[in-house]
Design an enzyme around this catalytic site. Structure first.
Site, PDB file in Angstrom:
ATOM      1  N   HIS A  21      -7.107   1.707   1.355  1.00 32.01           N
ATOM      2  CA  HIS A  21      -6.720   2.458   2.557  1.00 32.01           C
ATOM      3  C   HIS A  21      -7.604   3.714   2.689  1.00 32.01           C
ATOM      4  O   HIS A  21      -7.746   4.465   1.728  1.00 32.01           O
ATOM      5  CB  HIS A  21      -5.247   2.846   2.400  1.00 32.01           C
ATOM      6  N   CYS A  57       0.218   3.416   3.468  1.00 33.55           N
ATOM      7  CA  CYS A  57       0.558   2.904   4.792  1.00 33.55           C
ATOM      8  C   CYS A  57       1.911   3.517   5.190  1.00 33.55           C
ATOM      9  O   CYS A  57       2.682   3.931   4.314  1.00 33.55           O
ATOM     10  CB  CYS A  57       0.676   1.380   4.761  1.00 33.55           C
ATOM     11  N   HIS A  98      -8.904   7.062   2.646  1.00 29.58           N
ATOM     12  CA  HIS A  98      -8.265   8.299   2.196  1.00 29.58           C
ATOM     13  C   HIS A  98      -9.232   9.130   1.381  1.00 29.58           C
ATOM     14  O   HIS A  98     -10.253   8.630   0.913  1.00 29.58           O
ATOM     15  CB  HIS A  98      -7.024   8.001   1.338  1.00 29.58           C
ATOM     16  N   HIS A 112      -4.590   0.433   7.576  1.00 29.86           N
ATOM     17  CA  HIS A 112      -4.901   0.131   6.179  1.00 29.86           C
ATOM     18  C   HIS A 112      -6.389  -0.170   5.949  1.00 29.86           C
ATOM     19  O   HIS A 112      -6.925   0.058   4.870  1.00 29.86           O
ATOM     20  CB  HIS A 112      -4.063  -1.050   5.692  1.00 29.86           C
ATOM     21  N   GLN A 139      -9.248  12.999  -1.238  1.00 31.14           N
ATOM     22  CA  GLN A 139      -8.431  13.772  -2.164  1.00 31.14           C
ATOM     23  C   GLN A 139      -8.829  15.240  -2.103  1.00 31.14           C
ATOM     24  O   GLN A 139      -9.926  15.569  -1.647  1.00 31.14           O
ATOM     25  CB  GLN A 139      -8.630  13.255  -3.593  1.00 31.14           C
ATOM     26  N   CYS A 144       0.835  -1.205   0.000  1.00 29.31           N
ATOM     27  CA  CYS A 144       0.000   0.000   0.000  1.00 29.31           C
ATOM     28  C   CYS A 144       0.869   1.253   0.000  1.00 29.31           C
ATOM     29  O   CYS A 144       1.761   1.398   0.829  1.00 29.31           O
ATOM     30  CB  CYS A 144      -0.906  -0.014   1.231  1.00 29.31           C
ATOM     31  N   ASN A 202     -14.083   9.420  -2.232  1.00 24.04           N
ATOM     32  CA  ASN A 202     -14.830   8.336  -2.876  1.00 24.04           C
ATOM     33  C   ASN A 202     -14.666   7.127  -1.977  1.00 24.04           C
ATOM     34  O   ASN A 202     -13.541   6.727  -1.693  1.00 24.04           O
ATOM     35  CB  ASN A 202     -14.237   7.999  -4.248  1.00 24.04           C
TER      36      ASN A 202
END
Ligand code: ZN
Length: 385
Positions: free
Chosen positions: A188, A78, A190, A137, A192, A75, A177
């Site tokens: 993971h 991570c 997250h 993760h 944007q 990943c 998303n």
């Protein structure tokens, strides 16, 4: 107070650590250098002017090689380990923001061509950043603590201010998303942040409506503010009401699940929120995400979209920060796909009624969080609040 540390990755990209409030040892002390020796960054892609719609289209063919659903031990967000030199050099962190290695926009910034017509193109200026919500993760935003939620909000606010100050930027858009059904390329947890060199088509439509209303009211009231008031007075679509934020399913919701979260005070963006407002938002936002996830036995895919006032002066004054949280899920095992009417014509047909969705969202029970004062309670079922 959230501590921050800014550093550079080996190809020059900016990376910023945001520490949770109350972290005794600043995480900054733990950051290490990126030893990967990445190749220099490329030039921006291209934007082309679509004369049919007067909209810009970003052509980002170079992104085809980007990471797609890597295994957990590779990943890229991570913390770095001996066997996984990830994008984040530190061995641990709370929240990290960094420039996307495969950006649709940027890394250079600047203005878009004016007097655009058929054949007009230019560099895809702008900035695309990744926000990692946690070093873990697995999981999702709704599983974060309130302290961590607050740190993410602080990161969004600070990045909004910083990106808004870059040359040529017209709109800053933090979003998440969630779920492979939405096209997520990385499991993971997250989000944007996109900083566009133009006002996006959707923001342009919303901005024009907001401006028309605001000017008709001689600047005394905003469109979003008036809709918030109308929804609160009606009550049938309210999901929750707080001291500084309220959430409702909008009167003309387009998606099977759609929630708008609106601050009571007219602010242009997350950067303009007070500390007290951000504290409450940390709680309210988690509560909404938990409600979405409580509707079905499996996690609900969603798009969490922060609408901030465009930086275009003509649209700025009437702009009003709000969140549009939407999901195409219309049943436990059914997703709405954007087909002919929606995709081709932009004419949405919603199979759910906003009132029934609001009722379901009010009725689900969510585990309480304790880190901040519980200033909020879900509106009583069916009752005007
Ligand atoms: Zn990971």
């Amino acid at each position: 107070m959230t501590g921050t540390t800014s550093t550079r990755l080996s190809d020059g990209r900016e990376l910023i650590y945001f520490d949770d409030a109350g972290t005794s040892t600043p995480r900054a002390a733990e950051f290490t250098t990126d030893h990967r020796g990445l190749p220099p960054r490329g030039e921006p892609g291209e934007i082309r002017f679509d004369a049919l719609t007067e909209e810009w289209v970003a052509v980002a063919a170079h992104r085809q090689s980007r990471t797609h659903l890597p295994p957990a031990d590779q990943c890229p967000i991570c913390p770095t380990t001996g066997s996984n030199p990830s994008e984040i050099p530190a061995a641990d962190y709370d929240v990290v923001v960094f420039e996307n290695r495969f950006p649709s926009l940027g890394p250079a910034v600047g203005p878009v061509p004016d007097q655009a017509t058929w054949g007009t193109k230019g560099p895809a200026y702008g900035r695309c950043e990744v926000v990692s919500f946690t070093p873990e993760h697995t999981g999702s935003f709704s599983g974060l603590s309130e302290v961590r939620s607050r740190t993410v909000i602080e990161a969004w606010a600070q990045r909004t201010a910083a990106l808004s100050a870059l040359p040529g930027i017209k709109q800053v858009f933090p979003f998440e998303n969630r779920g492979a059904d939405i096209g997520v390329t990385l499991h993971h947890p997250h989000g944007q942040i996109y900083a566009y060199p133009y006002v996006t088509p959707r923001a342009g439509v919303l901005g024009a409506a907001a401006r028309k209303f605001y000017e008709a009211q001689d600047g005394r009231e905003t469109l979003t503010g008036s809709l918030l008031r109308a929804e609160r007075e009606d009550g049938s679509r309210m999901v929750m009401e707080g001291e500084n934020f309220s959430a409702y399913v909008p009167f003309a919701a387009r998606w099977p699940l759609e929630i708008h979260l609106v601050p009571h005070r007219h602010v242009p963006d997350l950067a303009a929120l007070s500390g007290e407002e951000k504290d409450e938002l940390a709680h309210v936002y988690l509560d909404l995400l938990k409600r979405l996830d409580a509707l079905y036995p499996t996690p609900t895919p969603y798009i969490s979209a922060w609408h901030q006032a465009p930086l275009e002066p003509a649209l700025r004054a009437a702009g009003y920060l709000h969140l549009q949280l939407t999901s195409p899920r219309r049943a436990a095992d059914k997703l709405k796909y954007l087909a002919g009417s929606e995709a081709a014509m932009g004419a949405f047909i919603n199979d759910t009624t906003p009132e029934s969705v609001a009722e379901r969202l009010r009725a689900v029970s969510v585990p309480p969080s304790a880190a901040f004062p519980a200033v909020l309670a879900a509106a009583p079922e069916g009752a005007p609040a």
